[in-house]
Design an enzyme around this catalytic site. Structure first.
Site, PDB file in Angstrom:
ATOM      1  N   CYS A 286     -15.091 -89.793-124.402  1.00 36.09           N
ATOM      2  CA  CYS A 286     -13.644 -89.962-124.416  1.00 36.09           C
ATOM      3  C   CYS A 286     -13.188 -91.180-123.621  1.00 36.09           C
ATOM      4  CB  CYS A 286     -12.958 -88.709-123.886  1.00 36.09           C
ATOM      5  SG  CYS A 286     -13.347 -88.326-122.172  1.00 36.09           S
TER       6      CYS A 286
ATOM      7  N   GLY B 283     -20.201 -84.429-113.654  1.00 36.10           N
ATOM      8  CA  GLY B 283     -21.555 -84.221-114.156  1.00 36.10           C
ATOM      9  C   GLY B 283     -21.677 -84.191-115.664  1.00 36.10           C
ATOM     10  N   GLN B 284     -20.553 -84.184-116.377  1.00 38.25           N
ATOM     11  CA  GLN B 284     -20.608 -84.070-117.834  1.00 38.25           C
ATOM     12  C   GLN B 284     -21.315 -85.262-118.476  1.00 38.25           C
ATOM     13  OE1 GLN B 284     -16.813 -83.927-119.751  1.00 38.25           O
ATOM     14  NE2 GLN B 284     -17.596 -82.948-121.599  1.00 38.25           N
TER      15      GLN B 284
ATOM     16  N   ALA C  40     -18.019 -79.656-126.299  1.00 32.10           N
ATOM     17  CA  ALA C  40     -18.467 -79.684-124.902  1.00 32.10           C
ATOM     18  C   ALA C  40     -17.295 -79.713-123.934  1.00 32.10           C
ATOM     19  CB  ALA C  40     -19.369 -80.898-124.679  1.00 32.10           C
TER      20      ALA C  40
ATOM     21  N   SER D  74     -14.236 -78.690-124.457  1.00 28.94           N
ATOM     22  CA  SER D  74     -13.534 -77.404-124.525  1.00 28.94           C
ATOM     23  C   SER D  74     -14.284 -76.337-123.731  1.00 28.94           C
ATOM     24  CB  SER D  74     -13.378 -76.961-125.978  1.00 28.94           C
ATOM     25  OG  SER D  74     -12.610 -77.880-126.710  1.00 28.94           O
TER      26      SER D  74
END
Length: 441
Positions: free
Chosen positions: A48, A113-114, A190, A192
């Site tokens: 994003c 961490g995403q 992911a 969400s």
């Protein structure tokens, strides 16, 4: 081959441009193969707040031009406009950038961490599509390990909670105590899933998950129920009935405009739009009582996240510096190893030819004498080669070390293809019938 990174992120481009350059699904696969036709390896990280192309290239300028043009063509953004926001990293700097991104230091919310999961997903896609080779394999795997180390060894997680957490802090300023609020999460990807988990930890009154595929929505809702928070699933076509009853709406689909001003009635609510392209029409702010925050609005929240843990951020930067130095040193040493192998192979061939000639001239040599002569000649060759091969390995670990390998090949007239023959990675072929079909797309 050299590592090249060409990309843009929230640091180099406005969210409006990131929205236009967002590449997902089949478009991402097509871009992957288009670039791969001209370079040996490629992987694309598309999230994003960033689009980055990692490639192994023969030529710097040619690689930059190719990737820039491909990004412009697939995004529909004119190359002249896009180029102003692109950044480029090459060789050592590209490795440093990859490690820094994996640690979350380049994220909108520092330390989140995403990004590790996003890098893994990009790597798996490239593997499936057959565009990964030795160079990217080694860099990405090391980057993932460095990212894990940064999170386990420092307080970077506290320095930057998830993007969702920062968004919920903004929502709390509008709504007050979230434990009295009902939340609607749109999407089941992911982001969400992260939103549902974060909302559950915040102790909201209820979570409703809406998604095009009901089974996926139900799985997310069930994950919330296991934490003790009431939750239910909803089909996307039934969304309108929930929009005006939810206090907090988190939309993460990236499927285009979904929520418009006309769908909402006046009332106290807050909408968090974490999608690219955006899911929510900015005009919803005109509806009485409605607050809205998108990725652009979270830039100020990013600065507050930075201020939470400067010591942790500095500790991670040191980890990155140490890991980059170790990786580059090992890579340079590994690069010269095939030349050393080729040199020793050449020496062994010469020794065996001379021993064969000796046997032909002295056919009456007894086996014991012949054995001693052979061992002596081999020891002499090994001792003569020992010092230069050890030294060239030491020198190779420093910047510009590959020139020493070139010198060895020139001095001893080694076959240029010999080093490459022992450096190719025997990576398993991608699985699945889809790879061949997609590569033709």
């Amino acid at each position: 081959m050299s590592l090249l990174v060409v990309g843009l992120s929230h640091r180099s481009a406005p969210v409006t441009l990131l929205e236009r350059t967002s590449i997902t699904g089949d478009d991402l696969v097509k871009l992957l193969h288009e670039v791969h036709e001209a370079v040996s390896e490629v992987m694309i990280v598309s999230t994003c707040n960033r689009v980055e192309v990692y490639a192994s290239v023969d030529k710097f300028h040619g690689g930059v031009q190719l990737i820039s043009e491909s990004l412009a063509r697939h995004s529909g953004v004119p190359l002249e406009e896009l180029s102003r926001h692109l950044y480029v990293h090459y060789e050592d700097r590209a490795v440093q950038h990859a490690f820094t991104v994996a640690c979350g230091l380049e994220s909108m919310v520092v330390g989140e961490g995403q990004i590790l999961g996003q890098i893994r997903a990009a790597f798996r896609l490239a593997q499936t599509e057959g565009t990964i080779g030795r160079t990217l394999h080694e860099v990405v795997q090391r980057a993932l390990r460095v990212g894990k180390r940064a999170h386990s060894d420092t307080g970077i997680d506290q320095a930057g909670a998830s993007l969702v957490s920062v968004g919920l802090q903004v929502a709390e300023n509008h709504l007050g105590d979230l434990s009295r609020c009902g939340a609607l999460v749109i999407g089941a990807g992911a982001m969400s899933g992260l939103a549902v988990a974060t909302l559950a930890r915040a102790g909201v009154a209820e979570i409703v998950v809406a998604n095009r595929t009901y089974a996926k929505a139900e799985r997310l809702a069930d994950s919330a129920r296991t934490t003790g928070v009431p939750a239910r699933a909803l089909r996307l076509e039934d969304l309108d009935g929930e929009l005006n009853s939810a206090d907090l709406i988190v939309s993460c689909t990236g499927a285009g405009l979904m929520i418009s001003r006309e769908q909402l009635v006046p009332g106290r609510r807050f909408i968090l739009d974490l999608a690219l392209p955006h899911d929510v029409d900015p005009e919803v702010r005109a509806v009485e009582g409605t607050g809205l925050a998108g990725l652009e609005d979270l830039r100020t929240a990013e600065e507050s996240a930075r201020a939470i843990g400067p010591e942790a951020v500095e500790a991670v930067r040191q980890i990155v510096a140490d890991e980059v130095a170790a990786f580059l040193s090992a890579a340079r040493a590994a690069a010269v190893a095939p030349t050393v192998v080729a040199l020793r192979t050449r020496a062994a061939e010469v020794v065996e030819l001379e021993l064969a000639r000796l046997r032909a001239k002295l056919p009456g040599l007894d086996p014991k004498t012949e054995h001693e002569l052979a061992m002596t000649v081999r020891r002499v060759a090994d001792k003569l080669l020992h010092a230069p091969t050890v030294r060239v390995k030491e020198l190779a670990s420093s910047p510009g070390g590959d020139s020493y390998a070139d010198a060895l090949r020139e001095l001893f007239d080694l076959d240029p293809s010999a080093p490459q023959a022992v450096t190719r990675a025997d990576l398993p072929a991608p699985k699945g019938p889809e790879r061949q079909e997609r590569s033709k797309a």
